[in-house]
Design a protein around this motif. Structure first.
Motif, PDB file in Angstrom:
ATOM      1  N   LEU A 258       8.479   1.013   7.038  1.00  0.00           N
ATOM      2  CA  LEU A 258       8.142   0.814   5.621  1.00  0.00           C
ATOM      3  C   LEU A 258       7.985   2.153   4.914  1.00  0.00           C
ATOM      4  CD1 LEU A 258       5.593  -2.108   6.041  1.00  0.00           C
ATOM      5  CD2 LEU A 258       7.811  -2.257   4.873  1.00  0.00           C
ATOM      6  N   LEU A 259       8.651   2.300   3.781  1.00  0.00           N
ATOM      7  CA  LEU A 259       8.707   3.588   3.084  1.00  0.00           C
ATOM      8  C   LEU A 259       7.580   3.746   2.071  1.00  0.00           C
ATOM      9  CD1 LEU A 259      12.545   3.621   2.343  1.00  0.00           C
ATOM     10  CD2 LEU A 259      11.354   4.984   4.077  1.00  0.00           C
ATOM     11  N   LYS A 260       7.124   4.974   1.922  1.00  0.00           N
ATOM     12  CA  LYS A 260       6.260   5.311   0.789  1.00  0.00           C
ATOM     13  C   LYS A 260       7.113   5.332  -0.473  1.00  0.00           C
ATOM     14  CE  LYS A 260       2.842   7.960   3.415  1.00  0.00           C
ATOM     15  NZ  LYS A 260       1.744   7.003   3.160  1.00  0.00           N
ATOM     16  N   ARG A 261       6.458   5.142  -1.619  1.00  0.00           N
ATOM     17  CA  ARG A 261       7.228   5.036  -2.861  1.00  0.00           C
ATOM     18  C   ARG A 261       8.062   6.287  -3.128  1.00  0.00           C
ATOM     19  NH1 ARG A 261       7.424   1.958  -7.577  1.00  0.00           N
ATOM     20  NH2 ARG A 261       5.730   0.620  -6.831  1.00  0.00           N
ATOM     21  N   THR A 262       7.511   7.470  -2.879  1.00  0.00           N
ATOM     22  CA  THR A 262       8.278   8.693  -3.152  1.00  0.00           C
ATOM     23  C   THR A 262       9.552   8.754  -2.307  1.00  0.00           C
ATOM     24  OG1 THR A 262       6.848   9.842  -1.555  1.00  0.00           O
ATOM     25  CG2 THR A 262       6.282  10.054  -3.905  1.00  0.00           C
ATOM     26  N   ASP A 263       9.448   8.340  -1.049  1.00  0.00           N
ATOM     27  CA  ASP A 263      10.627   8.348  -0.179  1.00  0.00           C
ATOM     28  C   ASP A 263      11.640   7.292  -0.604  1.00  0.00           C
ATOM     29  OD1 ASP A 263       9.511  10.358   1.400  1.00  0.00           O
ATOM     30  OD2 ASP A 263       8.447   8.923   2.645  1.00  0.00           O
ATOM     31  N   LEU A 264      11.133   6.126  -1.010  1.00  0.00           N
ATOM     32  CA  LEU A 264      12.032   5.073  -1.457  1.00  0.00           C
ATOM     33  C   LEU A 264      12.745   5.480  -2.741  1.00  0.00           C
ATOM     34  CD1 LEU A 264      13.240   2.276  -1.313  1.00  0.00           C
ATOM     35  CD2 LEU A 264      11.104   1.337  -2.223  1.00  0.00           C
ATOM     36  N   GLU A 265      12.009   6.071  -3.667  1.00  0.00           N
ATOM     37  CA  GLU A 265      12.621   6.517  -4.918  1.00  0.00           C
ATOM     38  C   GLU A 265      13.652   7.606  -4.661  1.00  0.00           C
ATOM     39  OE1 GLU A 265      12.314   5.368  -7.914  1.00  0.00           O
ATOM     40  OE2 GLU A 265      10.679   3.930  -7.618  1.00  0.00           O
ATOM     41  N   ALA A 266      13.372   8.467  -3.693  1.00  0.00           N
ATOM     42  CA  ALA A 266      14.329   9.528  -3.366  1.00  0.00           C
ATOM     43  C   ALA A 266      15.625   8.933  -2.821  1.00  0.00           C
ATOM     44  CB  ALA A 266      13.713  10.490  -2.356  1.00  0.00           C
ATOM     45  N   ARG A 267      15.510   7.904  -2.002  1.00  0.00           N
ATOM     46  CA  ARG A 267      16.711   7.270  -1.464  1.00  0.00           C
ATOM     47  C   ARG A 267      17.483   6.537  -2.559  1.00  0.00           C
ATOM     48  NH1 ARG A 267      15.502   5.106   4.706  1.00  0.00           N
ATOM     49  NH2 ARG A 267      14.181   6.879   5.337  1.00  0.00           N
ATOM     50  N   LEU A 268      16.756   5.923  -3.480  1.00  0.00           N
ATOM     51  CA  LEU A 268      17.428   5.229  -4.579  1.00  0.00           C
ATOM     52  C   LEU A 268      18.148   6.200  -5.502  1.00  0.00           C
ATOM     53  CD1 LEU A 268      14.716   2.582  -5.546  1.00  0.00           C
ATOM     54  CD2 LEU A 268      16.968   2.117  -4.562  1.00  0.00           C
ATOM     55  N   GLY A 269      17.563   7.374  -5.669  1.00  0.00           N
ATOM     56  CA  GLY A 269      18.147   8.350  -6.586  1.00  0.00           C
ATOM     57  C   GLY A 269      19.007   9.395  -5.920  1.00  0.00           C
ATOM     58  N   GLY A 270      19.181   9.297  -4.596  1.00  0.00           N
ATOM     59  CA  GLY A 270      19.942  10.301  -3.869  1.00  0.00           C
ATOM     60  C   GLY A 270      21.434  10.114  -4.004  1.00  0.00           C
TER      61      GLY A 270
ATOM     62  N   ALA B  39       0.821  -1.207   0.000  1.00  0.00           N
ATOM     63  CA  ALA B  39       0.000   0.000   0.000  1.00  0.00           C
ATOM     64  C   ALA B  39       0.856   1.258   0.000  1.00  0.00           C
ATOM     65  CB  ALA B  39      -0.933  -0.005   1.210  1.00  0.00           C
ATOM     66  N   ARG B  40       1.920   1.273   0.791  1.00  0.00           N
ATOM     67  CA  ARG B  40       2.774   2.462   0.836  1.00  0.00           C
ATOM     68  C   ARG B  40       3.557   2.647  -0.462  1.00  0.00           C
ATOM     69  NH1 ARG B  40       5.001   2.546   7.129  1.00  0.00           N
ATOM     70  NH2 ARG B  40       2.905   2.450   8.072  1.00  0.00           N
ATOM     71  N   LEU B  41       3.704   1.571  -1.221  1.00  0.00           N
ATOM     72  CA  LEU B  41       4.358   1.679  -2.529  1.00  0.00           C
ATOM     73  C   LEU B  41       3.366   2.023  -3.641  1.00  0.00           C
ATOM     74  CD1 LEU B  41       6.845  -1.329  -2.275  1.00  0.00           C
ATOM     75  CD2 LEU B  41       7.376   1.111  -2.111  1.00  0.00           C
ATOM     76  N   GLY B  42       2.117   2.275  -3.272  1.00  0.00           N
ATOM     77  CA  GLY B  42       1.147   2.777  -4.233  1.00  0.00           C
ATOM     78  C   GLY B  42       0.269   1.727  -4.876  1.00  0.00           C
ATOM     79  N   LEU B  43       0.321   0.462  -4.414  1.00  0.00           N
ATOM     80  CA  LEU B  43      -0.527  -0.568  -4.977  1.00  0.00           C
ATOM     81  C   LEU B  43      -1.882  -0.575  -4.271  1.00  0.00           C
ATOM     82  CD1 LEU B  43       2.452  -1.459  -5.730  1.00  0.00           C
ATOM     83  CD2 LEU B  43       1.522  -3.777  -5.892  1.00  0.00           C
ATOM     84  N   ASP B  44      -2.906  -0.979  -4.987  1.00  0.00           N
ATOM     85  CA  ASP B  44      -4.264  -1.116  -4.460  1.00  0.00           C
ATOM     86  C   ASP B  44      -4.347  -2.489  -3.797  1.00  0.00           C
ATOM     87  OD1 ASP B  44      -6.949  -1.333  -3.979  1.00  0.00           O
ATOM     88  OD2 ASP B  44      -7.610  -0.884  -6.009  1.00  0.00           O
TER      89      ASP B  44
ATOM     90  N   SER C 245      16.287  -3.862  -0.874  1.00  0.00           N
ATOM     91  CA  SER C 245      17.331  -3.733   0.130  1.00  0.00           C
ATOM     92  C   SER C 245      17.183  -2.435   0.922  1.00  0.00           C
ATOM     93  CB  SER C 245      18.704  -3.796  -0.540  1.00  0.00           C
ATOM     94  OG  SER C 245      19.738  -3.685   0.408  1.00  0.00           O
ATOM     95  N   VAL C 246      16.865  -1.354   0.241  1.00  0.00           N
ATOM     96  CA  VAL C 246      16.708  -0.061   0.912  1.00  0.00           C
ATOM     97  C   VAL C 246      15.490  -0.074   1.839  1.00  0.00           C
ATOM     98  CG1 VAL C 246      16.186   2.378   0.541  1.00  0.00           C
ATOM     99  CG2 VAL C 246      17.915   1.242  -0.871  1.00  0.00           C
ATOM    100  N   ASN C 247      14.375  -0.634   1.384  1.00  0.00           N
ATOM    101  CA  ASN C 247      13.175  -0.660   2.218  1.00  0.00           C
ATOM    102  C   ASN C 247      13.360  -1.579   3.420  1.00  0.00           C
ATOM    103  OD1 ASN C 247      10.653   0.344   2.785  1.00  0.00           O
ATOM    104  ND2 ASN C 247       9.554  -0.914   1.300  1.00  0.00           N
ATOM    105  N   ALA C 248      14.012  -2.725   3.225  1.00  0.00           N
ATOM    106  CA  ALA C 248      14.272  -3.622   4.344  1.00  0.00           C
ATOM    107  C   ALA C 248      15.178  -2.953   5.379  1.00  0.00           C
ATOM    108  CB  ALA C 248      14.912  -4.913   3.843  1.00  0.00           C
ATOM    109  N   ALA C 249      16.179  -2.202   4.920  1.00  0.00           N
ATOM    110  CA  ALA C 249      17.065  -1.493   5.840  1.00  0.00           C
ATOM    111  C   ALA C 249      16.306  -0.454   6.653  1.00  0.00           C
ATOM    112  CB  ALA C 249      18.200  -0.826   5.065  1.00  0.00           C
ATOM    113  N   SER C 250      15.323   0.179   6.024  1.00  0.00           N
ATOM    114  CA  SER C 250      14.513   1.156   6.747  1.00  0.00           C
ATOM    115  C   SER C 250      13.717   0.487   7.860  1.00  0.00           C
ATOM    116  CB  SER C 250      13.562   1.868   5.772  1.00  0.00           C
ATOM    117  OG  SER C 250      12.782   2.845   6.445  1.00  0.00           O
ATOM    118  N   VAL C 251      13.205  -0.716   7.598  1.00  0.00           N
ATOM    119  CA  VAL C 251      12.466  -1.454   8.622  1.00  0.00           C
ATOM    120  C   VAL C 251      13.394  -1.866   9.757  1.00  0.00           C
ATOM    121  CG1 VAL C 251      11.209  -3.609   9.074  1.00  0.00           C
ATOM    122  CG2 VAL C 251      10.656  -2.237   7.058  1.00  0.00           C
TER     123      VAL C 251
END
Length: 384
Positions: free
Chosen positions: A360-372, A84-89, A344-350
């Protein structure tokens, strides 16, 4: 993702960006009570040869805790929140009791925008619950009461629940394991992809059903202990399967690359294990080993991603976060390498929080970490 499924117009539109992908998670729903104990307040015994460690609780003694807190957990709920936090229904199939634990779980689902339509409740058993005792390296010892989770039956699996893009089957408890082939059959009939993360008891007690289901699994996720249990269930005769993996590019070889998987006298390398599962019909294989990183294999390619650095507050839920994130990215069209990095990034956040869901990260936050600018895991790959 592989899998022989007929084309469904609505699902094609969602995959093409017309709407959020729909996912159904199935499995356990729990209330976790987590006790954090100072390392100085509890002894730990480590058995080096057995690859195990134990927290020693003194009988009849009260031990002071740094914190005791209660949270929602369980494989179906953890992964539903991740999706859900990654934007899936997202919707959930789970079994709850008629108690306050159930109300807490239902309230949490509502707060995350997750549909509880397929959640059923019974008066014959309470909602599942776990007690986690966390100390030293924060890899908690877990006491589990499965409760209503064991009572899921095929009659609880409405056909209309499977009108989704992806069905994620988490660990099933006791008699609920009998639902596994029914879940896969209903998902495939509805042209849904299937991701599964079976537990050790399911693999040990229902190995034949698991082996029969391999050609229908689009994603199979296993941790090291679960993979060990799979070794006797699959064909081990694969030419070139034991060719060593060449680690280059600054990535250190993980312990799993040397250890491989083992069950009694049987041994398999990571490469041969993945080859066997892919030859058996699995679309994508995901193998996780905590701090040792993760492998993914699909088609004729094998990938490895080191674990993302994290300050560990608790290990519970990191595996659920990893596999759900990988499945979400792969279902959305990302390649296995990108899916591994995101997972890997989302698991590390947990790992940075004591419970299974706060990190658990929202998609925008996860994408920001991947692209940071910060370092993200460097994925390397080989041809199988």
């Amino acid at each position: 993702m592989s899998g022989a499924a007929e084309t469904h117009p609505a699902k094609s539109a969602r995959a093409g960006g017309g709407a959020a992908l729909k996912v159904l998670t199935v499995g356990g729903a729990m209330i976790d009570t987590i006790a954090i104990i100072a390392s100085s307040a509890i002894e730990r015994m480590v058995l080096l040869n057995a690859e195990a460690s134990f927290l020693l609780l003194e009988e009849g003694r009260k031990t002071e805790a740094l914190e005791v807190s209660m949270h929602c957990g369980g494989g179906a709920i953890n992964t539903a929140v991740a999706f859900a936090r990654l934007g899936l229904d997202c919707a959930v199939i789970a079994k709850l009791g008629q108690d306050r634990r159930a109300e807490q779980i239902l309230a949490a689902l509502e707060g995350e925008g997750i549909s509880p339509r397929w959640v059923s409740r019974v008066s014959s058993a309470p909602t599942g619950s776990s007690v986690l005792v966390s100390s030293h390296d924060r890899n908690a010892a877990v006491f589990t009461f499965r409760g209503a989770n064991t009572l899921l039956t095929p009659q609880d699996l409405a056909d209309s629940a499977f009108d989704v893009d992806l069905v994620y089957i988490a660990n099933l408890s006791n008699e609920a394991v009998d639902c596994f082939p029914v879940l896969i059959e209903k998902a495939k009939r509805a042209a849904a992809k299937v991701a599964a993360n079976p537990g050790i008891r399911q693999l040990h007690g229902r190995g034949g059903a698991f082996r029969a289901a391999l050609p229908q699994l689009d994603i199979l996720a296993l941790n090291r202990r679960e993979a060990d249990e799979v070794v006797p269930l699959i064909d081990r005769g694969h030419p070139n399967g034991d060719a060593p993996l060449d680690f280059t590019g600054g990535v250190a070889a993980p312990a799993l690359a040397e250890r491989g998987f083992k069950y009694e006298s049987l041994r398999m390398s990571v490469r041969s294990f993945c080859c066997a599962l892919l030859a058996g019909g699995v679309g994508t294989v995901v193998l996780t080993d905590g701090r040792g990183g993760a492998f993914a294999a699909t088609g004729n390619r094998l990938f490895y991603c080191p674990a993302h650095e994290a300050e560990v507050a608790g290990t519970a839920g990191a595996g659920d976060a990893f596999v759900a994130t990988f499945a979400a990215y792969l279902a959305g069209g990302a390649g296995p390498d990108t899916a591994l990095r995101a997972a890997s990034v989302n698991a590390a956040s947990v790992l940075g929080t004591v419970d299974t869901q706060t990190g658990l990260l929202k998609r925008t936050d996860l994408e920001a970490r991947l692209g940071g600018n910060g370092s993200t895991p460097n994925v390397i790959g080989w041809t199988l």
